[in-house]
Motif scaffolding. Structure first.
Motif, PDB file in Angstrom:
ATOM      1  N   SER A 105      17.484  27.143  28.674  1.00  0.00           N
ATOM      2  CA  SER A 105      16.976  26.920  27.322  1.00  0.00           C
ATOM      3  C   SER A 105      18.004  27.369  26.311  1.00  0.00           C
ATOM      4  O   SER A 105      18.959  28.061  26.623  1.00  0.00           O
ATOM      5  N   ALA A 106      17.811  26.947  25.084  1.00  0.00           N
ATOM      6  CA  ALA A 106      18.662  27.422  24.003  1.00  0.00           C
ATOM      7  C   ALA A 106      18.339  28.890  23.742  1.00  0.00           C
ATOM      8  O   ALA A 106      17.193  29.258  23.567  1.00  0.00           O
ATOM      9  N   ASN A 107      19.358  29.733  23.740  1.00  0.00           N
ATOM     10  CA  ASN A 107      19.191  31.146  23.441  1.00  0.00           C
ATOM     11  C   ASN A 107      19.230  31.313  21.922  1.00  0.00           C
ATOM     12  O   ASN A 107      20.296  31.223  21.315  1.00  0.00           O
ATOM     13  N   LEU A 108      18.091  31.544  21.323  1.00  0.00           N
ATOM     14  CA  LEU A 108      18.024  31.550  19.873  1.00  0.00           C
ATOM     15  C   LEU A 108      18.569  32.828  19.246  1.00  0.00           C
ATOM     16  O   LEU A 108      18.719  32.912  18.028  1.00  0.00           O
ATOM     17  N   GLU A 109      18.889  33.832  20.053  1.00  0.00           N
ATOM     18  CA  GLU A 109      19.584  34.999  19.529  1.00  0.00           C
ATOM     19  C   GLU A 109      21.076  34.709  19.412  1.00  0.00           C
ATOM     20  O   GLU A 109      21.762  35.251  18.561  1.00  0.00           O
ATOM     21  N   HIS A 110      21.561  33.888  20.267  1.00  0.00           N
ATOM     22  CA  HIS A 110      22.962  33.455  20.221  1.00  0.00           C
ATOM     23  C   HIS A 110      22.955  31.933  20.394  1.00  0.00           C
ATOM     24  O   HIS A 110      22.802  31.429  21.490  1.00  0.00           O
ATOM     25  N   ILE A 111      23.078  31.209  19.315  1.00  0.00           N
ATOM     26  CA  ILE A 111      22.886  29.769  19.332  1.00  0.00           C
ATOM     27  C   ILE A 111      23.898  29.084  20.238  1.00  0.00           C
ATOM     28  O   ILE A 111      25.109  29.214  20.056  1.00  0.00           O
ATOM     29  N   ASP A 112      23.419  28.387  21.256  1.00  0.00           N
ATOM     30  CA  ASP A 112      24.313  27.653  22.153  1.00  0.00           C
ATOM     31  C   ASP A 112      23.864  26.207  22.323  1.00  0.00           C
ATOM     32  O   ASP A 112      24.210  25.546  23.292  1.00  0.00           O
ATOM     33  N   ALA A 113      23.072  25.728  21.381  1.00  0.00           N
ATOM     34  CA  ALA A 113      22.637  24.335  21.374  1.00  0.00           C
ATOM     35  C   ALA A 113      22.206  23.980  19.959  1.00  0.00           C
ATOM     36  O   ALA A 113      21.865  24.866  19.166  1.00  0.00           O
ATOM     37  N   ASN A 114      22.232  22.704  19.647  1.00  0.00           N
ATOM     38  CA  ASN A 114      21.853  22.251  18.311  1.00  0.00           C
ATOM     39  C   ASN A 114      20.348  22.041  18.257  1.00  0.00           C
ATOM     40  O   ASN A 114      19.833  21.000  18.653  1.00  0.00           O
ATOM     41  N   VAL A 115      19.650  23.066  17.784  1.00  0.00           N
ATOM     42  CA  VAL A 115      18.199  23.006  17.621  1.00  0.00           C
ATOM     43  C   VAL A 115      17.860  23.443  16.200  1.00  0.00           C
ATOM     44  O   VAL A 115      18.746  23.769  15.408  1.00  0.00           O
ATOM     45  N   TRP A 116      16.581  23.441  15.882  1.00  0.00           N
ATOM     46  CA  TRP A 116      16.133  23.808  14.540  1.00  0.00           C
ATOM     47  C   TRP A 116      15.881  25.310  14.485  1.00  0.00           C
ATOM     48  O   TRP A 116      15.092  25.832  15.265  1.00  0.00           O
ATOM     49  N   GLU A 117      16.539  25.998  13.563  1.00  0.00           N
ATOM     50  CA  GLU A 117      16.282  27.419  13.345  1.00  0.00           C
ATOM     51  C   GLU A 117      15.490  27.576  12.052  1.00  0.00           C
ATOM     52  O   GLU A 117      15.895  27.083  11.010  1.00  0.00           O
ATOM     53  N   ASN A 124      15.098  25.013   7.345  1.00  0.00           N
ATOM     54  CA  ASN A 124      16.119  25.021   8.390  1.00  0.00           C
ATOM     55  C   ASN A 124      17.171  26.049   8.006  1.00  0.00           C
ATOM     56  O   ASN A 124      17.919  25.861   7.043  1.00  0.00           O
ATOM     57  N   GLU A 125      17.228  27.144   8.740  1.00  0.00           N
ATOM     58  CA  GLU A 125      18.177  28.209   8.429  1.00  0.00           C
ATOM     59  C   GLU A 125      19.612  27.835   8.784  1.00  0.00           C
ATOM     60  O   GLU A 125      20.554  28.522   8.374  1.00  0.00           O
ATOM     61  N   ASN A 126      19.759  26.767   9.592  1.00  0.00           N
ATOM     62  CA  ASN A 126      21.089  26.192   9.835  1.00  0.00           C
ATOM     63  C   ASN A 126      22.069  27.196  10.441  1.00  0.00           C
ATOM     64  O   ASN A 126      23.266  27.170  10.142  1.00  0.00           O
ATOM     65  N   LYS A 127      21.592  28.055  11.310  1.00  0.00           N
ATOM     66  CA  LYS A 127      22.462  29.066  11.914  1.00  0.00           C
ATOM     67  C   LYS A 127      23.542  28.463  12.806  1.00  0.00           C
ATOM     68  O   LYS A 127      24.589  29.065  12.991  1.00  0.00           O
ATOM     69  N   ASP A 128      23.263  27.300  13.366  1.00  0.00           N
ATOM     70  CA  ASP A 128      24.255  26.686  14.252  1.00  0.00           C
ATOM     71  C   ASP A 128      25.263  25.827  13.498  1.00  0.00           C
ATOM     72  O   ASP A 128      26.189  25.268  14.089  1.00  0.00           O
ATOM     73  N   GLY A 129      25.092  25.696  12.185  1.00  0.00           N
ATOM     74  CA  GLY A 129      26.046  24.953  11.370  1.00  0.00           C
ATOM     75  C   GLY A 129      25.750  23.485  11.215  1.00  0.00           C
ATOM     76  O   GLY A 129      26.509  22.768  10.559  1.00  0.00           O
ATOM     77  N   PHE A 130      24.639  23.018  11.792  1.00  0.00           N
ATOM     78  CA  PHE A 130      24.326  21.588  11.745  1.00  0.00           C
ATOM     79  C   PHE A 130      22.875  21.386  11.324  1.00  0.00           C
ATOM     80  O   PHE A 130      21.955  21.817  12.007  1.00  0.00           O
ATOM     81  N   GLU A 131      22.685  20.703  10.203  1.00  0.00           N
ATOM     82  CA  GLU A 131      21.330  20.386   9.759  1.00  0.00           C
ATOM     83  C   GLU A 131      20.785  19.152  10.466  1.00  0.00           C
ATOM     84  O   GLU A 131      19.583  18.934  10.508  1.00  0.00           O
ATOM     85  N   ASP A 132      21.676  18.355  11.001  1.00  0.00           N
ATOM     86  CA  ASP A 132      21.314  17.094  11.659  1.00  0.00           C
ATOM     87  C   ASP A 132      22.024  17.089  13.018  1.00  0.00           C
ATOM     88  O   ASP A 132      22.212  18.146  13.613  1.00  0.00           O
ATOM     89  N   VAL A 133      22.425  15.933  13.490  1.00  0.00           N
ATOM     90  CA  VAL A 133      23.136  15.880  14.762  1.00  0.00           C
ATOM     91  C   VAL A 133      24.502  16.560  14.646  1.00  0.00           C
ATOM     92  O   VAL A 133      25.098  16.610  13.572  1.00  0.00           O
ATOM     93  N   ALA A 134      24.989  17.041  15.757  1.00  0.00           N
ATOM     94  CA  ALA A 134      26.319  17.626  15.844  1.00  0.00           C
ATOM     95  C   ALA A 134      27.221  16.700  16.649  1.00  0.00           C
ATOM     96  O   ALA A 134      26.747  15.989  17.541  1.00  0.00           O
ATOM     97  N   PRO A 135      28.518  16.657  16.363  1.00  0.00           N
ATOM     98  CA  PRO A 135      29.424  15.909  17.227  1.00  0.00           C
ATOM     99  C   PRO A 135      29.294  16.390  18.672  1.00  0.00           C
ATOM    100  O   PRO A 135      29.015  17.574  18.923  1.00  0.00           O
ATOM    101  N   VAL A 136      29.481  15.506  19.599  1.00  0.00           N
ATOM    102  CA  VAL A 136      29.345  15.843  21.014  1.00  0.00           C
ATOM    103  C   VAL A 136      30.366  16.919  21.396  1.00  0.00           C
ATOM    104  O   VAL A 136      31.526  16.853  21.011  1.00  0.00           O
ATOM    105  N   GLY A 137      29.898  17.925  22.147  1.00  0.00           N
ATOM    106  CA  GLY A 137      30.805  18.937  22.666  1.00  0.00           C
ATOM    107  C   GLY A 137      31.043  20.126  21.768  1.00  0.00           C
ATOM    108  O   GLY A 137      31.996  20.877  21.989  1.00  0.00           O
ATOM    109  N   CYS A 138      30.207  20.344  20.765  1.00  0.00           N
ATOM    110  CA  CYS A 138      30.373  21.496  19.874  1.00  0.00           C
ATOM    111  C   CYS A 138      29.888  22.794  20.506  1.00  0.00           C
ATOM    112  O   CYS A 138      30.194  23.878  20.006  1.00  0.00           O
ATOM    113  N   PHE A 139      29.113  22.695  21.560  1.00  0.00           N
ATOM    114  CA  PHE A 139      28.558  23.865  22.221  1.00  0.00           C
ATOM    115  C   PHE A 139      29.047  23.912  23.666  1.00  0.00           C
ATOM    116  O   PHE A 139      29.503  22.894  24.208  1.00  0.00           O
ATOM    117  N   PRO A 140      28.999  25.069  24.316  1.00  0.00           N
ATOM    118  CA  PRO A 140      29.549  25.189  25.671  1.00  0.00           C
ATOM    119  C   PRO A 140      28.910  24.212  26.662  1.00  0.00           C
ATOM    120  O   PRO A 140      27.729  23.899  26.570  1.00  0.00           O
TER     121      PRO A 140
END
Length: 222
Positions: A105-117, A124-140
């Motif tokens: 699952s997405a670890n919401l303490e340490h964002i490792d996927a593009n989900v809604w915060e 949307n607190e936008n902690k992962d830097g993306f309000e919408d889709v992210a380019p492919v491969g931005c996360f591990p």
């Protein structure tokens, strides 16, 4: 990605279902709490080239995941490559990627996927830097070297959806003005609209249904 589908369209002249239907379901974030599903609307001219609608100033990027794609569109692309869409079981195995955990699952303490915060759908607190889709491969990547199995966009599988389910995404509440084929297929992985207070399906084992002929803002494929 948009670039990969563009190559397919250029080579074949393929027209997606949203283009031929002339509309698709678009997510518009409200500024405050609203009635259930009020954040969805069928927008004329919305399709994979214009996922925010034809009048939006934002343009798609080549390396963003394609959206507004139906099951038929996804299968046509796979056929062009001589490949298949994964079954639900294949997708889930690939998403877990050798993990010894029962689920990913997405670890919401340490964002490792593009989900809604934050509080969906208006904050949307936008902690992962993306309000919408992210380019492919931005996360591990996962253990198989696969990117974005969780979050970003839901992904079609070739498995029909059976069993009871709730209707968080509301796709069957939308009426497109033409006869609907209520033929639901299983989608996996969650999306940038999955939040801890709503949907919360950013897990490899989670599943949801998607109407096969409806293009929508947060569903794609691999």
């Amino acid at each position: 990605t948009n670039a990969q589908v563009q190559s397919f369209v250029k080579a074949t002249g393929y027209l997606t279902e949203a283009e031929s239907q002339g509309e698709a379901a678009v997510f518009t974030p409200p500024k405050e709490q609203v009635a259930e599903l009020a954040w969805w609307s069928l927008m004329k001219g919305a399709n994979w080239r214009h996922p925010w609608g034809p009048d939006a100033t934002r343009q798609i990027l080549p390396n963003e995941p394609v959206r507004m794609i139906t099951l038929k569109d996804a299968m046509a692309y796979a056929d062009w490559l001589g490949r298949d869409l994964p079954t639900e079981e294949q997708w889930e195995y690939a998403a877990k990627g050798f993990s010894k955990e029962r689920d990913i699952s997405a670890n919401l303490e340490h964002i490792d996927a593009n989900v809604w915060e934050g509080q969906f759908p208006y904050q949307n607190e936008n902690k992962d830097g993306f309000e919408d889709v992210a380019p492919v491969g931005c996360f591990p990547s996962n253990g198989f070297g696969l990117y974005d199995m969780i979050g970003n966009v839901w992904e079609y599988t070739s498995s029909p959806f059976t069993g009871t389910h709730d209707d968080h995404m509301g796709e069957q509440q939308l009426h497109t003005g033409h006869p609907q084929v209520f033929n639901s297929y299983t989608i996996k992985g969650g999306s940038f609209l999955c939040a801890s207070n709503y949907c919360m399906r950013y897990r490899a084992s989670a599943r949801h249904s998607q109407e096969a002929d409806l293009g929508i803002s947060h569903v794609g494929f691999r």
